[in-house]
Design a protein around this motif. Structure first.
Motif, PDB file in Angstrom:
ATOM      1  N   LYS A 138     -55.212 -37.714   7.201  1.00 21.98           N
ATOM      2  CA  LYS A 138     -55.404 -38.896   6.364  1.00 21.98           C
ATOM      3  C   LYS A 138     -55.286 -38.556   4.877  1.00 21.98           C
ATOM      4  CE  LYS A 138     -58.922 -42.403   5.486  1.00 21.98           C
ATOM      5  NZ  LYS A 138     -60.371 -42.625   5.662  1.00 21.98           N
ATOM      6  N   TYR A 139     -55.859 -37.440   4.516  1.00 19.74           N
ATOM      7  CA  TYR A 139     -55.825 -37.065   3.098  1.00 19.74           C
ATOM      8  C   TYR A 139     -54.651 -36.148   2.761  1.00 19.74           C
ATOM      9  CZ  TYR A 139     -60.336 -39.318   2.905  1.00 19.74           C
ATOM     10  OH  TYR A 139     -61.335 -40.240   2.974  1.00 19.74           O
ATOM     11  N   LYS A 140     -53.697 -36.112   3.687  1.00 21.93           N
ATOM     12  CA  LYS A 140     -52.482 -35.329   3.462  1.00 21.93           C
ATOM     13  C   LYS A 140     -52.758 -33.872   3.103  1.00 21.93           C
ATOM     14  CE  LYS A 140     -49.471 -39.172   2.119  1.00 21.93           C
ATOM     15  NZ  LYS A 140     -50.263 -40.214   2.759  1.00 21.93           N
ATOM     16  N   GLN A 141     -53.799 -33.344   3.709  1.00 21.69           N
ATOM     17  CA  GLN A 141     -54.158 -31.956   3.419  1.00 21.69           C
ATOM     18  C   GLN A 141     -53.125 -30.973   3.946  1.00 21.69           C
ATOM     19  OE1 GLN A 141     -56.282 -31.056   1.411  1.00 21.69           O
ATOM     20  NE2 GLN A 141     -57.808 -32.652   1.287  1.00 21.69           N
ATOM     21  N   PHE A 142     -52.461 -31.337   5.014  1.00 19.46           N
ATOM     22  CA  PHE A 142     -51.444 -30.443   5.558  1.00 19.46           C
ATOM     23  C   PHE A 142     -50.292 -30.302   4.577  1.00 19.46           C
ATOM     24  CE2 PHE A 142     -53.346 -32.001   9.593  1.00 19.46           C
ATOM     25  CZ  PHE A 142     -53.710 -30.783  10.124  1.00 19.46           C
ATOM     26  N   ILE A 143     -49.857 -31.456   4.073  1.00 18.08           N
ATOM     27  CA  ILE A 143     -48.735 -31.455   3.159  1.00 18.08           C
ATOM     28  C   ILE A 143     -49.104 -30.707   1.880  1.00 18.08           C
ATOM     29  CG2 ILE A 143     -47.292 -32.971   1.712  1.00 18.08           C
ATOM     30  CD1 ILE A 143     -47.519 -35.022   4.093  1.00 18.08           C
ATOM     31  N   ARG A 144     -50.332 -30.920   1.424  1.00 19.99           N
ATOM     32  CA  ARG A 144     -50.803 -30.229   0.234  1.00 19.99           C
ATOM     33  C   ARG A 144     -50.841 -28.714   0.461  1.00 19.99           C
ATOM     34  NH1 ARG A 144     -55.917 -33.160  -1.926  1.00 19.99           N
ATOM     35  NH2 ARG A 144     -54.464 -34.871  -1.753  1.00 19.99           N
ATOM     36  N   ALA A 145     -51.368 -28.335   1.594  1.00 10.51           N
ATOM     37  CA  ALA A 145     -51.538 -26.913   1.885  1.00 10.51           C
ATOM     38  C   ALA A 145     -50.200 -26.199   2.064  1.00 10.51           C
ATOM     39  CB  ALA A 145     -52.398 -26.726   3.132  1.00 10.51           C
ATOM     40  N   PHE A 146     -49.270 -26.872   2.704  1.00  8.87           N
ATOM     41  CA  PHE A 146     -47.995 -26.211   2.974  1.00  8.87           C
ATOM     42  C   PHE A 146     -46.971 -26.448   1.875  1.00  8.87           C
ATOM     43  CE2 PHE A 146     -49.751 -26.515   7.337  1.00  8.87           C
ATOM     44  CZ  PHE A 146     -49.752 -25.157   7.623  1.00  8.87           C
ATOM     45  N   GLY A 147     -47.282 -27.362   0.988  1.00  9.77           N
ATOM     46  CA  GLY A 147     -46.414 -27.598  -0.151  1.00  9.77           C
ATOM     47  C   GLY A 147     -45.018 -28.056   0.224  1.00  9.77           C
ATOM     48  N   THR A 148     -44.925 -28.806   1.294  1.00  7.02           N
ATOM     49  CA  THR A 148     -43.619 -29.271   1.727  1.00  7.02           C
ATOM     50  C   THR A 148     -43.784 -30.559   2.523  1.00  7.02           C
ATOM     51  OG1 THR A 148     -41.604 -28.651   2.916  1.00  7.02           O
ATOM     52  CG2 THR A 148     -43.671 -27.942   3.879  1.00  7.02           C
ATOM     53  N   THR A 149     -42.700 -31.175   2.844  1.00  8.29           N
ATOM     54  CA  THR A 149     -42.785 -32.385   3.647  1.00  8.29           C
ATOM     55  C   THR A 149     -42.902 -32.029   5.123  1.00  8.29           C
ATOM     56  OG1 THR A 149     -40.388 -32.503   3.750  1.00  8.29           O
ATOM     57  CG2 THR A 149     -41.463 -33.835   2.064  1.00  8.29           C
ATOM     58  N   VAL A 150     -43.651 -32.820   5.806  1.00 12.49           N
ATOM     59  CA  VAL A 150     -43.793 -32.650   7.243  1.00 12.49           C
ATOM     60  C   VAL A 150     -43.536 -34.009   7.862  1.00 12.49           C
ATOM     61  CG1 VAL A 150     -45.340 -31.956   9.106  1.00 12.49           C
ATOM     62  CG2 VAL A 150     -45.536 -30.858   6.882  1.00 12.49           C
ATOM     63  N   GLY A 185     -46.304 -16.628   8.278  1.00 11.80           N
ATOM     64  CA  GLY A 185     -46.212 -17.858   7.518  1.00 11.80           C
ATOM     65  C   GLY A 185     -47.563 -18.368   7.061  1.00 11.80           C
ATOM     66  N   ARG A 186     -47.481 -19.445   6.341  1.00 11.88           N
ATOM     67  CA  ARG A 186     -48.694 -20.053   5.835  1.00 11.88           C
ATOM     68  C   ARG A 186     -49.531 -20.610   6.963  1.00 11.88           C
ATOM     69  NH1 ARG A 186     -48.557 -22.958   0.362  1.00 11.88           N
ATOM     70  NH2 ARG A 186     -46.859 -21.955  -0.745  1.00 11.88           N
ATOM     71  N   GLY A 187     -50.819 -20.640   6.735  1.00 12.21           N
ATOM     72  CA  GLY A 187     -51.691 -21.206   7.750  1.00 12.21           C
ATOM     73  C   GLY A 187     -52.842 -21.955   7.128  1.00 12.21           C
ATOM     74  N   VAL A 188     -53.338 -22.898   7.864  1.00  9.88           N
ATOM     75  CA  VAL A 188     -54.534 -23.605   7.433  1.00  9.88           C
ATOM     76  C   VAL A 188     -55.532 -23.561   8.591  1.00  9.88           C
ATOM     77  CG1 VAL A 188     -53.375 -25.163   5.828  1.00  9.88           C
ATOM     78  CG2 VAL A 188     -53.636 -25.840   8.208  1.00  9.88           C
ATOM     79  N   TYR A 189     -56.767 -23.802   8.268  1.00  2.06           N
ATOM     80  CA  TYR A 189     -57.803 -23.743   9.296  1.00  2.06           C
ATOM     81  C   TYR A 189     -58.498 -25.073   9.458  1.00  2.06           C
ATOM     82  CZ  TYR A 189     -57.132 -18.754   9.241  1.00  2.06           C
ATOM     83  OH  TYR A 189     -56.576 -17.517   9.359  1.00  2.06           O
ATOM     84  N   LEU A 190     -58.837 -25.361  10.700  1.00  6.21           N
ATOM     85  CA  LEU A 190     -59.537 -26.594  11.032  1.00  6.21           C
ATOM     86  C   LEU A 190     -60.655 -26.292  12.016  1.00  6.21           C
ATOM     87  CD1 LEU A 190     -56.699 -29.152  11.800  1.00  6.21           C
ATOM     88  CD2 LEU A 190     -58.449 -29.459  10.072  1.00  6.21           C
ATOM     89  N   CYS A 191     -61.747 -27.082  11.915  1.00  6.69           N
ATOM     90  CA  CYS A 191     -62.791 -27.000  12.941  1.00  6.69           C
ATOM     91  C   CYS A 191     -62.162 -27.426  14.258  1.00  6.69           C
ATOM     92  CB  CYS A 191     -63.934 -27.964  12.639  1.00  6.69           C
ATOM     93  SG  CYS A 191     -64.743 -27.705  11.075  1.00  6.69           S
ATOM     94  N   LYS A 192     -62.801 -27.040  15.324  1.00  8.04           N
ATOM     95  CA  LYS A 192     -62.319 -27.488  16.629  1.00  8.04           C
ATOM     96  C   LYS A 192     -62.791 -28.908  16.854  1.00  8.04           C
ATOM     97  CE  LYS A 192     -62.185 -22.794  18.268  1.00  8.04           C
ATOM     98  NZ  LYS A 192     -62.899 -21.715  18.941  1.00  8.04           N
TER      99      LYS A 192
END
Ligand SMILES: [Zn+2]
Length: 101
Positions: free
Chosen positions: A66-78, A49-56
């Motif tokens: 805050k900037y809804k980067q997860f929603i943007r990256a996954f292109g779906t509602t969370v 599946g799709r994945g995103v990366y974050l610093c630890k």
């Protein structure tokens, strides 16, 4: 010869780092018809599946949230519940990392 380390961008601070320094968050759909994704911390960076990366860093996590980067990256509602539980897992993981040091 120089060894090439895969580099990924943190969705929180947009810094490019080696994959090893980042935490991967994978989005999975338990059901194809499901609108919401289940976000999980991919400790082996081997999940489908799709994945995103974050610093630890919680800072990066919160910024991405805050900037809804997860929603943007996954292109779906969370759902908010997802974020709450993911944040909890992420925070727990940060704690584990510092204990090992
Ligand atoms: Zn970052």
């Amino acid at each position: 010869m120089e060894r090439r380390v895969p580099v990924r961008t943190c969705i929180g601070c947009r810094t490019r780092k080696s994959k090893m320094e980042l935490v991967r968050i994978a989005g999975r759909k338990p059901d194809m018809n499901d609108k919401d994704l289940t976000l999980v911390i991919d400790s082996d960076a081997g999940m489908d599946g799709r994945g995103v990366y974050l610093c630890k860093s919680m800072e990066c996590f919160d910024r991405a949230l805050k900037y809804k980067q997860f929603i943007r990256a996954f292109g779906t509602t969370v759902s908010d519940e997802q974020f709450v539980s993911l944040r909890h897992d992420f925070e727990k993981r940060m704690g584990e990392n510092s204990e090992k040091r």
